[in-house]
Design a protein around this motif. Structure first.
Motif, PDB file in Angstrom:
ATOM      1  N   ALA A  63     -10.938   2.731  -6.484  1.00  0.00           N
ATOM      2  CA  ALA A  63     -11.434   4.112  -6.560  1.00  0.00           C
ATOM      3  C   ALA A  63     -11.417   4.634  -7.996  1.00  0.00           C
ATOM      4  O   ALA A  63     -11.043   5.782  -8.257  1.00  0.00           O
ATOM      5  CB  ALA A  63     -10.630   5.024  -5.648  1.00  0.00           C
ATOM      6  N   GLY A  64     -11.822   3.767  -8.930  1.00  0.00           N
ATOM      7  CA  GLY A  64     -11.933   4.177 -10.322  1.00  0.00           C
ATOM      8  C   GLY A  64     -10.654   4.127 -11.123  1.00  0.00           C
ATOM      9  O   GLY A  64     -10.662   4.424 -12.318  1.00  0.00           O
ATOM     10  N   ARG A  65      -9.546   3.754 -10.509  1.00  0.00           N
ATOM     11  CA  ARG A  65      -8.281   3.631 -11.241  1.00  0.00           C
ATOM     12  C   ARG A  65      -7.955   2.159 -11.442  1.00  0.00           C
ATOM     13  O   ARG A  65      -8.029   1.362 -10.496  1.00  0.00           O
ATOM     14  CB  ARG A  65      -7.139   4.315 -10.488  1.00  0.00           C
ATOM     15  N   ILE A  66      -7.598   1.810 -12.659  1.00  0.00           N
ATOM     16  CA  ILE A  66      -7.244   0.428 -12.963  1.00  0.00           C
ATOM     17  C   ILE A  66      -5.826   0.182 -12.484  1.00  0.00           C
ATOM     18  O   ILE A  66      -4.882   0.824 -12.943  1.00  0.00           O
ATOM     19  CB  ILE A  66      -7.384   0.147 -14.471  1.00  0.00           C
ATOM     20  N   ARG A  67      -5.702  -0.735 -11.544  1.00  0.00           N
ATOM     21  CA  ARG A  67      -4.417  -1.013 -10.917  1.00  0.00           C
ATOM     22  C   ARG A  67      -3.845  -2.314 -11.463  1.00  0.00           C
ATOM     23  O   ARG A  67      -4.518  -3.349 -11.456  1.00  0.00           O
ATOM     24  CB  ARG A  67      -4.583  -1.107  -9.406  1.00  0.00           C
ATOM     25  N   VAL A  68      -2.621  -2.269 -11.933  1.00  0.00           N
ATOM     26  CA  VAL A  68      -1.912  -3.452 -12.422  1.00  0.00           C
ATOM     27  C   VAL A  68      -0.747  -3.686 -11.475  1.00  0.00           C
ATOM     28  O   VAL A  68       0.318  -3.087 -11.606  1.00  0.00           O
ATOM     29  CB  VAL A  68      -1.438  -3.243 -13.874  1.00  0.00           C
ATOM     30  N   GLY A  69      -0.992  -4.521 -10.488  1.00  0.00           N
ATOM     31  CA  GLY A  69      -0.043  -4.725  -9.398  1.00  0.00           C
ATOM     32  C   GLY A  69      -0.513  -3.983  -8.162  1.00  0.00           C
ATOM     33  O   GLY A  69      -0.733  -2.766  -8.213  1.00  0.00           O
ATOM     34  N   LEU A  70      -0.723  -4.720  -7.059  1.00  0.00           N
ATOM     35  CA  LEU A  70      -1.220  -4.121  -5.832  1.00  0.00           C
ATOM     36  C   LEU A  70      -0.178  -4.208  -4.724  1.00  0.00           C
ATOM     37  O   LEU A  70       0.600  -5.159  -4.672  1.00  0.00           O
ATOM     38  CB  LEU A  70      -2.499  -4.841  -5.363  1.00  0.00           C
ATOM     39  N   SER A  71      -0.209  -3.233  -3.824  1.00  0.00           N
ATOM     40  CA  SER A  71       0.650  -3.286  -2.651  1.00  0.00           C
ATOM     41  C   SER A  71       0.067  -4.288  -1.654  1.00  0.00           C
ATOM     42  O   SER A  71      -1.073  -4.744  -1.797  1.00  0.00           O
ATOM     43  CB  SER A  71       0.745  -1.909  -1.996  1.00  0.00           C
ATOM     44  N   ALA A  72       0.831  -4.621  -0.615  1.00  0.00           N
ATOM     45  CA  ALA A  72       0.353  -5.553   0.406  1.00  0.00           C
ATOM     46  C   ALA A  72      -0.904  -5.025   1.079  1.00  0.00           C
ATOM     47  O   ALA A  72      -1.866  -5.776   1.324  1.00  0.00           O
ATOM     48  CB  ALA A  72       1.454  -5.802   1.434  1.00  0.00           C
ATOM     49  N   LEU A  73      -0.946  -3.725   1.364  1.00  0.00           N
ATOM     50  CA  LEU A  73      -2.117  -3.133   2.011  1.00  0.00           C
ATOM     51  C   LEU A  73      -3.329  -3.136   1.079  1.00  0.00           C
ATOM     52  O   LEU A  73      -4.461  -3.372   1.510  1.00  0.00           O
ATOM     53  CB  LEU A  73      -1.808  -1.708   2.466  1.00  0.00           C
ATOM     54  N   GLU A  74      -3.102  -2.875  -0.197  1.00  0.00           N
ATOM     55  CA  GLU A  74      -4.200  -2.884  -1.164  1.00  0.00           C
ATOM     56  C   GLU A  74      -4.758  -4.287  -1.352  1.00  0.00           C
ATOM     57  O   GLU A  74      -5.968  -4.477  -1.496  1.00  0.00           O
ATOM     58  CB  GLU A  74      -3.725  -2.304  -2.493  1.00  0.00           C
ATOM     59  N   LEU A  75      -3.872  -5.276  -1.336  1.00  0.00           N
ATOM     60  CA  LEU A  75      -4.311  -6.662  -1.466  1.00  0.00           C
ATOM     61  C   LEU A  75      -5.172  -7.056  -0.261  1.00  0.00           C
ATOM     62  O   LEU A  75      -6.209  -7.713  -0.415  1.00  0.00           O
ATOM     63  CB  LEU A  75      -3.095  -7.583  -1.578  1.00  0.00           C
ATOM     64  N   GLU A  76      -4.781  -6.609   0.919  1.00  0.00           N
ATOM     65  CA  GLU A  76      -5.578  -6.899   2.112  1.00  0.00           C
ATOM     66  C   GLU A  76      -6.930  -6.197   2.053  1.00  0.00           C
ATOM     67  O   GLU A  76      -7.963  -6.760   2.434  1.00  0.00           O
ATOM     68  CB  GLU A  76      -4.829  -6.488   3.379  1.00  0.00           C
ATOM     69  N   HIS A  77      -6.948  -4.949   1.565  1.00  0.00           N
ATOM     70  CA  HIS A  77      -8.214  -4.217   1.419  1.00  0.00           C
ATOM     71  C   HIS A  77      -9.143  -4.947   0.457  1.00  0.00           C
ATOM     72  O   HIS A  77     -10.355  -5.084   0.713  1.00  0.00           O
ATOM     73  CB  HIS A  77      -7.939  -2.799   0.930  1.00  0.00           C
ATOM     74  N   LEU A  78      -8.601  -5.435  -0.647  1.00  0.00           N
ATOM     75  CA  LEU A  78      -9.373  -6.194  -1.625  1.00  0.00           C
ATOM     76  C   LEU A  78      -9.995  -7.427  -0.974  1.00  0.00           C
ATOM     77  O   LEU A  78     -11.169  -7.743  -1.207  1.00  0.00           O
ATOM     78  CB  LEU A  78      -8.449  -6.613  -2.777  1.00  0.00           C
ATOM     79  N   ALA A  79      -9.219  -8.105  -0.139  1.00  0.00           N
ATOM     80  CA  ALA A  79      -9.683  -9.341   0.476  1.00  0.00           C
ATOM     81  C   ALA A  79     -10.682  -9.099   1.604  1.00  0.00           C
ATOM     82  O   ALA A  79     -11.605  -9.887   1.815  1.00  0.00           O
ATOM     83  CB  ALA A  79      -8.482 -10.122   1.017  1.00  0.00           C
ATOM     84  N   ARG A  80     -10.516  -8.008   2.325  1.00  0.00           N
ATOM     85  CA  ARG A  80     -11.280  -7.778   3.547  1.00  0.00           C
ATOM     86  C   ARG A  80     -12.544  -6.930   3.334  1.00  0.00           C
ATOM     87  O   ARG A  80     -13.533  -7.083   4.074  1.00  0.00           O
ATOM     88  CB  ARG A  80     -10.384  -7.083   4.577  1.00  0.00           C
ATOM     89  N   ALA A  81     -12.553  -6.038   2.359  1.00  0.00           N
ATOM     90  CA  ALA A  81     -13.583  -4.997   2.276  1.00  0.00           C
ATOM     91  C   ALA A  81     -15.004  -5.535   2.141  1.00  0.00           C
ATOM     92  O   ALA A  81     -15.929  -5.070   2.799  1.00  0.00           O
ATOM     93  CB  ALA A  81     -13.275  -4.048   1.117  1.00  0.00           C
ATOM     94  N   GLY A  82     -15.189  -6.510   1.238  1.00  0.00           N
ATOM     95  CA  GLY A  82     -16.526  -7.037   1.005  1.00  0.00           C
ATOM     96  C   GLY A  82     -17.428  -6.128   0.202  1.00  0.00           C
ATOM     97  O   GLY A  82     -18.634  -6.370   0.078  1.00  0.00           O
ATOM     98  N   THR A  83     -16.883  -5.066  -0.368  1.00  0.00           N
ATOM     99  CA  THR A  83     -17.689  -4.085  -1.107  1.00  0.00           C
ATOM    100  C   THR A  83     -17.272  -3.947  -2.573  1.00  0.00           C
ATOM    101  O   THR A  83     -17.795  -3.095  -3.284  1.00  0.00           O
ATOM    102  CB  THR A  83     -17.584  -2.700  -0.439  1.00  0.00           C
ATOM    103  N   PHE A  84     -16.318  -4.756  -3.017  1.00  0.00           N
ATOM    104  CA  PHE A  84     -15.836  -4.637  -4.393  1.00  0.00           C
ATOM    105  C   PHE A  84     -16.884  -5.171  -5.367  1.00  0.00           C
ATOM    106  O   PHE A  84     -17.432  -6.262  -5.184  1.00  0.00           O
ATOM    107  CB  PHE A  84     -14.526  -5.405  -4.572  1.00  0.00           C
TER     108      PHE A  84
END
Length: 320
Positions: A63-84
């Motif tokens: 969402a426009g913020r550069i993240r250095v280190g992701l939570s478990a839920l964020e990592l799953e969103h990254l893997a599942r979303a298909g929109t990145f």
């Protein structure tokens, strides 16, 4: 612009204490591997870094913020979303300004990691000079970022074999980027163990690799150091099978007029299909092995260096 960045608490703490941190790129999760293997591999890579005694920092834009280190839920969103969005360094400003979700390539991950004082990263295979680049001029931005990433260490399994590997190795030499073999004197070819291209530098252990990186930094030499490790032998693709699968994938890409950022994920997907999953297993295995090796070298570097309170290079890399 400080609100652009969000650093995970464990990463911030590790950096503040001068402990080892390893950056992990996120395009291999969002675009490089299929669900659910991508999530399993991302989780496994973070676990491999931790097993070495280092802290993992998977990097992405959320969402426009550069993240250095992701939570478990964020990592799953990254893997599942298909929109990145697949974001190289040049795409970061667009992703931030438009508040997009974006997965970072090697070039973007290196840029972000170095800015936050993280000097070691792990990936699968590097981008480089594409086949037919003499007419298409298709050359990955990874090469230029590696040339300017003074003092960084990038652990990989060589250059993606879908590329022009001899031309890419020459381009790295021209840019002054050292390519070092880990227990090998030949350039690994991503999903297969060797490209047949000789390497001039070799190390046998994480401690030897750390000593070489330490010397590179102490001399203030430009460019990153690339440490290349072959895919584990038990998981490697047979060179003949790889060549056949790649030839078919390249022909299909030309027929469909696939170009730009879409080329690499398209070819890797076709190779996975042609090799009946063996390509996927090889890709997963090398990613995990590289994460573990990066963790081992980062820990060895943290034990021998204290760059935490100083800056290194033009972009301000602070080693752990």
């Amino acid at each position: 612009m400080a609100d652009i960045y969000e650093i995970a608490a464990e990463v911030k703490e590790a950096l503040a204490e001068g402990r080892a941190v390893v950056a992990l790129e996120s395009t291999l999760v969002a675009q490089g591997l299929p669900w659910p293997a991508n999530l399993e591999t991302a989780q496994g890579a973070e676990a491999a870094v931790r097993a070495a005694g280092a802290t993992p920092a998977t990097i992405a834009v959320v969402a426009g913020r550069i993240r250095v280190g992701l939570s478990a839920l964020e990592l799953e969103h990254l893997a599942r979303a298909g929109t990145f969005l697949k974001a190289g360094r040049r795409d970061l400003s667009q992703a931030v300004a438009r508040r997009l979700d974006a997965a970072t390539t090697v070039s973007a991950t290196l840029w972000i990691a170095r800015g936050q004082g993280i000097g070691v990263m792990a990936t699968g295979g590097l981008g480089g000079v594409h086949r037919e680049a003499a007419t298409t001029f298709d050359v990955s931005n990874d090469l230029d970022e590696l040339a300017r990433a003074d003092g960084a260490l990038v652990v990989c399994s060589g250059i993606k074999s879908i590329l022009d590997m001899p031309a890419t190795l020459d381009a790295l030499e021209t840019r002054g980027v050292p390519v070092v073999g880990y227990q090998t004197s030949e350039l690994p070819a991503f999903l297969t163990r060797s490209s047949g291209l000789a390497l001039e530098a070799r190390v046998e252990s994480a401690d030897e690799a750390a000593a070489l990186v330490h010397a590179h930094r102490a001399l203030r030499l430009p460019a990153a150091v690339i440490l290349t490790q072959p895919v584990p032998e038990a998981d490697a693709l047979d060179a003949g099978a790889m060549d056949d699968a790649l030839a078919s994938a390249l022909a299909e890409a030309r027929h469909q007029r696939i170009s730009g950022k879409a080329v690499t994920p398209f070819l890797l997907d076709r190779i996975r299909q042609a090799t009946e999953g063996r390509g996927l297993r090889a890709n997963q295995a090398l990613i995990l092995a590289n994460a573990r090796l990066a963790g081992d070298v980062a820990v060895a570097l943290a034990a021998s260096e204290d760059f935490h309170h100083g800056k290194h290079g033009q972009h301000g890399t602070k080693s752990k």
